[in-house]
Design an enzyme around this catalytic site. Sequence first.
Site, short mmCIF file in Angstrom:
data_model
loop_
_atom_site.label_atom_id
_atom_site.label_comp_id
_atom_site.label_asym_id
_atom_site.label_seq_id
_atom_site.Cartn_x
_atom_site.Cartn_y
_atom_site.Cartn_z
N GLU A 1 0.85 -1.20 0.00
CA GLU A 1 0.00 0.00 0.00
C GLU A 1 0.88 1.25 0.00
OE1 GLU A 1 -3.82 1.72 2.60
OE2 GLU A 1 -2.41 0.33 3.52
N CYS B 1 -5.61 -3.25 2.34
CA CYS B 1 -5.39 -3.11 3.79
C CYS B 1 -6.65 -3.26 4.64
CB CYS B 1 -4.68 -1.79 4.06
SG CYS B 1 -3.83 -1.74 5.66
N LYS C 1 -9.56 2.09 -2.68
CA LYS C 1 -9.85 1.53 -1.35
C LYS C 1 -11.18 2.05 -0.83
CE LYS C 1 -7.65 1.27 3.24
NZ LYS C 1 -6.46 1.70 4.01
#
Length: 278
Positions: A40, A155, A114
């Site tokens: 990330e 994540c 995300k």
Amino acid sequence: MRAALLQMTSSDDPDENLETLSRMLRQAQAEGAQIALTPEVCNCVSMDRAHQANVLRPESADPVLAGLRRQAAELGLWVLAGSLALKAEPPETRFVNRSVLIGPDGGITARYDKMHMFDVQVSETETYRESSGYAPGDRAVLAETPLAAIGMTVCYDVRFAYLYRALAQAGARILTVPAAFSPGTGPAHWQPLLQARAIETGCYVLAPAQTGQHAARSGRSRKTYGHSMAVSPWGEILLDAGTEPGVFCVDLDLGKVDEARRKVPALTHDRAYSGPST
């Protein structure tokens, strides 16, 4: 299929990070990888919004993405830029945390922003408000490639099992979870969450991670947990990279996806239900 997980300690200097990425990609290709996956925010790890506003660029002008695309084409390598911190298109004033899959021709195959923002207070000294600086995405993404169908996540998404089930039921055989995981939650949660997502879906889970203390020219330095991991469709840990930066290769047998799903066909056992009532 051989995948290379790049474990990095990215700084807040995109040019410096691109040099590191270029070296790692060459190593991944030399070790026989067909796809290389970065962590990330591999272009810039920063806690300083003003610094980010100064150094980050929109996707079309981001030098790290451009460099990754050039190198993917030079090396004939699939590259998952696990995520890049990018300026969003106006009128959105926040950044986006975007995962980008690059083909071996250098073209962009898929993008995923995300969705779940890391707004937490892990301890009195460790607080994150990702939504203050980043706009969440609103679309799940399945990338169809000659290697395999890849479900793209980032994540904190790993805590939301429904996303992974939807990706698997849409055809994903590999799930990617690039991360800059908190050292406050990592020891307790990182491995079991990754194993759960693999077991629930019968997918391989590939999770390249940031690690260590990140150099910062501006603002507060950040620390991340490391332990890039590859998990089999049966939940076995195939790779735990520990806490040192490096390139870590793992071989995947996609027949194991079919085997796990044949043994436990949970993806076909959904039931309609009502409730819970309040």
